[in-house]
Scaffold this motif. Structure first.
Motif, PDB file in Angstrom:
ATOM      1  N   PRO A   1      -0.002  -7.471  -5.335  1.00 56.58           N
ATOM      2  CA  PRO A   1      -0.973  -6.718  -5.476  1.00 56.58           C
ATOM      3  C   PRO A   1      -0.617  -5.511  -4.630  1.00 56.58           C
ATOM      4  O   PRO A   1      -0.148  -5.571  -3.761  1.00 56.58           O
ATOM      5  CB  PRO A   1      -2.454  -7.276  -4.621  1.00 56.58           C
ATOM      6  CG  PRO A   1      -1.700  -8.864  -4.139  1.00 56.58           C
ATOM      7  CD  PRO A   1      -0.390  -8.867  -4.508  1.00 56.58           C
ATOM      8  N   VAL A   2      -0.789  -4.343  -5.373  1.00 60.25           N
ATOM      9  CA  VAL A   2      -0.682  -3.012  -4.943  1.00 60.25           C
ATOM     10  C   VAL A   2      -1.604  -2.178  -4.709  1.00 60.25           C
ATOM     11  O   VAL A   2      -2.589  -2.337  -5.813  1.00 60.25           O
ATOM     12  CB  VAL A   2       0.650  -2.394  -5.670  1.00 60.25           C
ATOM     13  CG1 VAL A   2       1.982  -3.349  -5.521  1.00 60.25           C
ATOM     14  CG2 VAL A   2       0.334  -2.128  -7.247  1.00 60.25           C
ATOM     15  N   ALA A   3      -1.825  -1.190  -4.191  1.00 50.95           N
ATOM     16  CA  ALA A   3      -2.636   0.030  -4.151  1.00 50.95           C
ATOM     17  C   ALA A   3      -2.044   1.237  -3.861  1.00 50.95           C
ATOM     18  O   ALA A   3      -1.007   1.078  -3.016  1.00 50.95           O
ATOM     19  CB  ALA A   3      -3.835  -0.240  -3.094  1.00 50.95           C
ATOM     20  N   ARG A   4      -2.713   2.334  -4.210  1.00 47.71           N
ATOM     21  CA  ARG A   4      -2.210   3.735  -3.909  1.00 47.71           C
ATOM     22  C   ARG A   4      -3.460   4.421  -3.009  1.00 47.71           C
ATOM     23  O   ARG A   4      -4.439   4.549  -3.388  1.00 47.71           O
ATOM     24  CB  ARG A   4      -1.846   4.421  -5.319  1.00 47.71           C
ATOM     25  CG  ARG A   4      -0.945   3.954  -5.972  1.00 47.71           C
ATOM     26  CD  ARG A   4      -0.667   4.648  -7.414  1.00 47.71           C
ATOM     27  NE  ARG A   4       0.193   4.207  -8.217  1.00 47.71           N
ATOM     28  CZ  ARG A   4       1.416   4.709  -8.337  1.00 47.71           C
ATOM     29  NH1 ARG A   4       2.096   5.722  -7.883  1.00 47.71           N
ATOM     30  NH2 ARG A   4       2.258   4.101  -9.327  1.00 47.71           N
ATOM     31  N   LEU A   5      -2.828   4.839  -2.267  1.00 43.88           N
ATOM     32  CA  LEU A   5      -3.860   5.880  -1.356  1.00 43.88           C
ATOM     33  C   LEU A   5      -2.963   7.124  -1.154  1.00 43.88           C
ATOM     34  O   LEU A   5      -2.059   7.380  -0.240  1.00 43.88           O
ATOM     35  CB  LEU A   5      -4.136   5.275   0.095  1.00 43.88           C
ATOM     36  CG  LEU A   5      -4.939   6.010   0.957  1.00 43.88           C
ATOM     37  CD1 LEU A   5      -6.255   6.337   0.319  1.00 43.88           C
ATOM     38  CD2 LEU A   5      -4.989   5.235   2.253  1.00 43.88           C
ATOM     39  N   PRO A   6      -3.174   8.084  -2.140  1.00 48.25           N
ATOM     40  CA  PRO A   6      -2.289   9.284  -2.189  1.00 48.25           C
ATOM     41  C   PRO A   6      -2.751  10.254  -1.021  1.00 48.25           C
ATOM     42  O   PRO A   6      -3.485  11.241  -1.033  1.00 48.25           O
ATOM     43  CB  PRO A   6      -2.512   9.994  -3.388  1.00 48.25           C
ATOM     44  CG  PRO A   6      -3.760   9.267  -3.863  1.00 48.25           C
ATOM     45  CD  PRO A   6      -4.008   8.266  -3.299  1.00 48.25           C
ATOM     46  N   ALA A   7      -2.097   9.926   0.049  1.00 46.95           N
ATOM     47  CA  ALA A   7      -2.729  10.470   1.456  1.00 46.95           C
ATOM     48  C   ALA A   7      -1.552  11.096   2.220  1.00 46.95           C
ATOM     49  O   ALA A   7      -1.519  11.995   3.124  1.00 46.95           O
ATOM     50  CB  ALA A   7      -3.380   9.509   2.360  1.00 46.95           C
ATOM     51  N   GLY A   8      -0.186  10.626   2.195  1.00 54.09           N
ATOM     52  CA  GLY A   8       0.739  11.235   2.786  1.00 54.09           C
ATOM     53  C   GLY A   8       1.314  10.233   3.707  1.00 54.09           C
ATOM     54  O   GLY A   8       0.404   9.169   4.332  1.00 54.09           O
TER      55      GLY A   8
ATOM     56  N   LEU B   1       1.116  -1.056  -0.073  1.00 52.57           N
ATOM     57  CA  LEU B   1       0.050   0.058  -0.064  1.00 52.57           C
ATOM     58  C   LEU B   1       0.851   1.315  -0.087  1.00 52.57           C
ATOM     59  O   LEU B   1       1.708   1.581   0.773  1.00 52.57           O
ATOM     60  CB  LEU B   1      -0.828  -0.015   1.179  1.00 52.57           C
ATOM     61  CG  LEU B   1      -1.923   1.300   1.503  1.00 52.57           C
ATOM     62  CD1 LEU B   1      -2.794   1.216   0.224  1.00 52.57           C
ATOM     63  CD2 LEU B   1      -2.615   0.973   2.508  1.00 52.57           C
ATOM     64  N   HIS B   2       0.789   2.099  -0.966  1.00 51.59           N
ATOM     65  CA  HIS B   2       1.591   3.122  -1.452  1.00 51.59           C
ATOM     66  C   HIS B   2       0.802   4.469  -0.743  1.00 51.59           C
ATOM     67  O   HIS B   2      -0.468   4.636  -1.184  1.00 51.59           O
ATOM     68  CB  HIS B   2       1.913   3.322  -2.816  1.00 51.59           C
ATOM     69  CG  HIS B   2       2.570   4.526  -3.366  1.00 51.59           C
ATOM     70  ND1 HIS B   2       2.203   5.602  -3.540  1.00 51.59           N
ATOM     71  CD2 HIS B   2       4.007   4.612  -3.283  1.00 51.59           C
ATOM     72  CE1 HIS B   2       3.045   6.525  -3.860  1.00 51.59           C
ATOM     73  NE2 HIS B   2       4.233   5.830  -3.716  1.00 51.59           N
ATOM     74  N   LEU B   3       1.533   5.135  -0.072  1.00 49.96           N
ATOM     75  CA  LEU B   3       0.910   6.567   0.651  1.00 49.96           C
ATOM     76  C   LEU B   3       1.522   7.768  -0.050  1.00 49.96           C
ATOM     77  O   LEU B   3       0.919   9.029  -0.090  1.00 49.96           O
ATOM     78  CB  LEU B   3       0.875   6.598   1.787  1.00 49.96           C
ATOM     79  CG  LEU B   3       0.255   5.338   2.766  1.00 49.96           C
ATOM     80  CD1 LEU B   3       0.337   5.555   4.313  1.00 49.96           C
ATOM     81  CD2 LEU B   3      -1.376   5.223   2.439  1.00 49.96           C
ATOM     82  N   SER B   4       2.852   7.739  -0.213  1.00 56.24           N
ATOM     83  CA  SER B   4       3.726   8.990  -0.470  1.00 56.24           C
ATOM     84  C   SER B   4       4.659   8.608  -1.559  1.00 56.24           C
ATOM     85  O   SER B   4       5.276   7.634  -1.689  1.00 56.24           O
ATOM     86  CB  SER B   4       4.177   9.622   0.815  1.00 56.24           C
ATOM     87  OG  SER B   4       5.029   8.526   1.317  1.00 56.24           O
ATOM     88  N   ALA B   5       5.196   9.621  -2.130  1.00 55.11           N
ATOM     89  CA  ALA B   5       5.890   9.752  -3.236  1.00 55.11           C
ATOM     90  C   ALA B   5       7.362   9.272  -3.111  1.00 55.11           C
ATOM     91  O   ALA B   5       8.143   8.553  -3.677  1.00 55.11           O
ATOM     92  CB  ALA B   5       6.186  10.922  -3.974  1.00 55.11           C
TER      93      ALA B   5
END
Length: 158
Positions: free
Chosen positions: A129-136, A110-114
């Motif tokens: 499996p991957v997911a993005r939650l652009p939240a910080g 689970l990716h949150l930040s750059a």
């Protein structure tokens, strides 16, 4: 280490979910945290090393630095109280390689930040499996329920 401890107790790991985190490095020559940073951004790693060699420590965040990322004052204060700034020796310590047979369970990312783009790409390249939650990066302190929901959704795909 968690998987090894579980196996030692007769319980296999059900899986591994990484959230805005580095992944266990490949077996072979021991690499350090600075080595990993240099793979991503050599100039940044050189500057960071110079700062640490001059006696700097990381992280050195202040309340003011974290205010835009963690709006709740109490959560920010708790985070600051837990910080353990580290010197050069921490960042040049060899990291353990992947244990034999790892991973021994399904994995997801689970990716949150750059700052963790490289690790997301690596996990996706492994077929996880991957997911993005652009939240910080500090989203657990901002919206724990939202983060938990994203983690549970990803676990359902593992």
């Amino acid at each position: 280490a968690v998987g090894a401890a579980l196996r030692a107790g007769g319980r296999p790991a059900g899986g591994y979910l990484f959230c805005d985190a580095g992944l266990p490095v490949e077996q072979g020559p021991r690499v350090t945290r600075l080595d990993l940073l240099a793979r991503e951004d050599p100039a940044m790693a050189a500057g960071f090393r110079a700062e640490l060699e001059a006696g700097g420590r990381f992280p050195g965040w202040s309340d003011r630095d974290l205010a835009p990322l963690v709006p709740d004052a109490a959560a920010r204060a708790a985070l600051l109280a837990c910080l353990r700034p580290r010197g050069l020796d921490f960042f040049t310590e060899p990291l353990p390689g992947q244990p034999p047979g790892w991973p021994d369970g399904p994995c997801g990312y689970l990716h949150l930040s750059a700052a963790y783009d490289r690790w997301l790409e690596w996990a996706a390249g492994l077929g996880w499996p991957v997911a993005r939650l652009p939240a910080g990066h500090f989203h657990a302190l901002v919206d724990p329920d939202g983060l938990a929901a994203a983690m549970l959704a990803l676990l359902g795909r593992m």
